[in-house]
Design an enzyme around this catalytic site. Sequence first.
Site, mmCIF file in Angstrom:
data_model
loop_
_atom_site.group_PDB
_atom_site.id
_atom_site.type_symbol
_atom_site.label_atom_id
_atom_site.label_comp_id
_atom_site.label_asym_id
_atom_site.label_seq_id
_atom_site.Cartn_x
_atom_site.Cartn_y
_atom_site.Cartn_z
ATOM 1 N N LYS A 130 -2.762 -14.709 -40.321
ATOM 2 C CA LYS A 130 -4.043 -15.555 -40.238
ATOM 3 C C LYS A 130 -4.820 -15.246 -41.429
ATOM 4 C CE LYS A 130 -6.580 -18.539 -38.024
ATOM 5 N NZ LYS A 130 -6.014 -19.737 -37.047
ATOM 6 N N ASP A 170 -8.085 -24.244 -40.600
ATOM 7 C CA ASP A 170 -8.401 -23.700 -39.276
ATOM 8 C C ASP A 170 -9.905 -24.214 -39.686
ATOM 9 O OD1 ASP A 170 -8.234 -21.985 -36.887
ATOM 10 O OD2 ASP A 170 -9.871 -21.120 -37.912
#
Length: 451
Positions: A130, A170
Amino acid sequence: MANAYQKLVDEFMAKLIAKNPNEKEFHQAVMEVVESLIPFVEENPKYKAAKILERMCEPERTILFRVPWTDDKGEIQINKGYRIEMNSAIGPYKGGLRFHPTVNLGILKFLAFEQVLKNSLTTLPMGGGKGGSDFDPKGKSDNEVMRFCQSFMTELQRHIGADTDVPAGDIGVGGREIGFMFGQYKRLRNEFVGVLTGKGLEWGGSLIRPEATGYGQVYFAAEMLKTRGLDFKGKIVCVSGSGNVAQYATEKATMLGGKVVTLSDSEGYIYDPKGIDAEKLAFVMNLKNVKRGRIKEYCDKYPEAKFVAGKRPWEVKCDVALPSATQNEINGDDAKMLVANGCYCVSEGANMPSTPEAIEVYIDKKILYGPGKAANAGGVATSGLEMSQNSMRLSWTREEVDQRLHNIMINIHKNCVKYGTESDGFINYVKGANIGGFVKVAEAMLAQGLV
Ligand code: NDP
């Protein structure tokens, strides 16, 4: 949980907190996982001896960098850039980039940690990662966003690659940002490869990728409802958020016969008792994705709806809740209110939208609760399908990708049922998702030795 296990959980968490201070979202995500995994690891000593859980909590690599850029006034701006390469036991690192002012190391580590188990659950060969920045795209011009993305990728490009680490979108990173970053990667590396997912259809993207997280979240909810002989027809649905995930969760829930009555953003929520149908959703998509406006503008166009400032939609009576905005957006009181108003199904599109107190309410009341790492895995699964298509230099039809996504969600649900069914028949999806995701990664780590 038996006292002996509780003591082990407390000891594990005390060590983790001492090693990673001030990262409260990371502590929260790990806590939720070790509560279900410690009893399992105790019963499987091979995982304990190899310290698999401890190793999974330490990123393989953490990259922090400066992102300098110039705004439209010519003023220099400096942001922080991050990439957490958490675990590559079962495939290249894979996970989104978040651009939001709240981004910090603890938030990205929680997201990367969850991503490892989620990616494993999809059954596709993807490790977990991430990244992102504390950059806020809100209120910036397209040129400012482009200059920021180019600067961000100028550093990130040396750490990623189609077989190494494949980021995606995201919060705050959609098609526009992926385009600017892909362009800069290609320019610097002189290669056209599938190094990012969520690309445009004309340049290597996959059909259904934009829809995948929201569609998958609703497919997962439908599987949960099926275990009680129910479906979406005629059900009242509350959705939070109004971004990518919320928009397509609304679309699919409506297609399956549900009536979605709320959407929200960080300023409040809208309640439309008549339901947000396809035409109204098209208005929302244009408002949010093109005009980049605020959700309250919905009420100017549709006066039958009302805007409730500063609140979240959980006070509205519903059958199904689809949290699709951000972490910790449902607290214990919200969860009690949802259940008291008759809600019996919560399927998470956002990552960790429910606090530990909220999860306790769902489990205690035995409602259908699909945690994000299972319910929102359709997004990354379809990113995995985009990677496959890029490697083959082929593209599948919309129907083919949707069918694969649907099957993946059905299989994730089956896996949760396998590992999460308790002696009284109640399906604890938290336990099911945690153990189901853990086993494959743990076996791969055992096989690959101490690396
Ligand atoms: P978007 O940026 O498209 O939309 C985010 C939405 O959530 C916006 O409506 C935003 O409102 C709202 N929001 C963001 N932060 C807050 C906050 N602190 N308080 C209240 N509302 C907030 O993001 P996505 O739809 O892509 O992501 C939503 C969630 O889904 C995230 O948790 C993400 O991690 C998760 N997710 C996304 C996947 C994907 O494929 N995109 C895959 C799996 C999970 P505002 O405009 O006011 O900020």
